[in-house]
Design a protein around this motif. Sequence first.
Motif, short mmCIF file in Angstrom:
data_model
loop_
_atom_site.label_atom_id
_atom_site.label_comp_id
_atom_site.label_asym_id
_atom_site.label_seq_id
_atom_site.Cartn_x
_atom_site.Cartn_y
_atom_site.Cartn_z
N LEU A 1 0.92 -1.14 0.01
CA LEU A 1 0.00 -0.18 0.07
C LEU A 1 1.01 1.26 0.03
N VAL A 2 1.97 1.25 0.89
CA VAL A 2 2.53 2.46 0.86
C VAL A 2 3.59 2.65 -0.46
N VAL A 3 4.17 1.68 -0.81
CA VAL A 3 4.84 1.42 -2.25
C VAL A 3 4.16 2.12 -3.28
N SER A 4 2.69 1.60 -3.32
CA SER A 4 1.79 2.11 -4.40
C SER A 4 1.23 3.63 -4.19
N CYS B 1 1.50 8.57 -6.45
CA CYS B 1 1.27 10.05 -6.53
C CYS B 1 2.64 10.73 -6.40
N GLY B 2 3.91 9.91 -6.71
CA GLY B 2 5.05 10.63 -6.86
C GLY B 2 5.51 11.22 -5.56
N LEU B 3 5.21 10.73 -4.49
CA LEU B 3 6.01 10.87 -3.15
C LEU B 3 7.18 10.70 -2.94
N GLY C 1 5.36 9.72 2.13
CA GLY C 1 4.28 8.60 2.02
C GLY C 1 4.03 8.15 3.55
N LEU C 2 5.11 8.15 4.53
CA LEU C 2 4.90 7.39 5.72
C LEU C 2 4.29 8.54 6.87
N LEU D 1 -5.47 13.99 -3.00
CA LEU D 1 -4.60 13.63 -1.93
C LEU D 1 -3.87 15.12 -1.61
N THR D 2 -4.07 15.63 -0.34
CA THR D 2 -3.36 16.85 -0.02
C THR D 2 -2.18 16.53 0.91
#
Length: 295
Positions: A264-267, A272-274, A279-280, A294-295
């Motif tokens: 989920l995190v890697v997706s 989203c180019g995070l 992401g964490l 997503l803000t």
Amino acid sequence: MFNIPQPVLTRYTSILKNNNIEAALSADYKKWLRYYWDYSGKYPVPDDKTECIRLFCEKLRVKKQTEEQRQQATHAVSLYFEIEKQEEDEEIRGVIGEPVEQWLSNEKSDTTTSRAPHHPGNLRVSQYHEAGYEEKSCSPEWDAVLNVLAAEIKVRHYSRKTLKTYANWSRRFQKFLKHKSPMELSTVDVKEYLTYLAVKCNVAASTQNQAFNSILFLYRHALKREFGELRDVPRAKKSLYIPMVLSRPEIDAILNQLSHPFNLVVSMLFGCGLRLFEGLQLRVRDFNFDDGVLT
């Protein structure tokens, strides 16, 4: 070569004794520490301590130091890093008033427990603790300026990483100028430092720009003076490195190998180019599922 502040030298001597370093070798260990201080003042050093030591030893190898000498230098610098660990433990004890091990245990077991406002376990170390600006030097004037710089960054709600970066570059600038009074700084000092980074240190363009932005903030917001014009300053060469980009099938192959919650995190990172830390740090409030935002 930079002189080691006496408080640091005193603590280092104590660590040498605690580690049973013979008196005959103490002078050599202190010599390697002075070399490391000189090295870290001239070259950008990473946050990772192991990488710091590796780069330092590589420099010693270039300087024709023997394998035995490099091993001794590695041990000397490793013992120096124990001072930083001790100072962190002491600062935490001063904040929370209990042994570090006990506090860490409370952190793990009581993260979801509601506490009274003044309960010691409810206190947290500041997110700026690791930024390094509180490190004292042999110049009280510079220490005061770094405190002002930290306050200006906090008021603007900049990240801890920004504070750490700006503080580190300011300290390197201080060492380069041999602790010249901050009230006597001029645009010429900045030109000489940026030239030194580009010509002597061969830093990347992004590194030189980072140093420039840090010193610019130092001048404008900590010293409260105009920066002046910088002309004829050699610019570091831009890197010709072209980053590798994964194809969509390669990304899918990676995701298929990950289990929950890592997939989920890697997706989210890919989709989203995070950055990893972005992401964490995501929370439910950051998502607007109705609008797909997503803000």
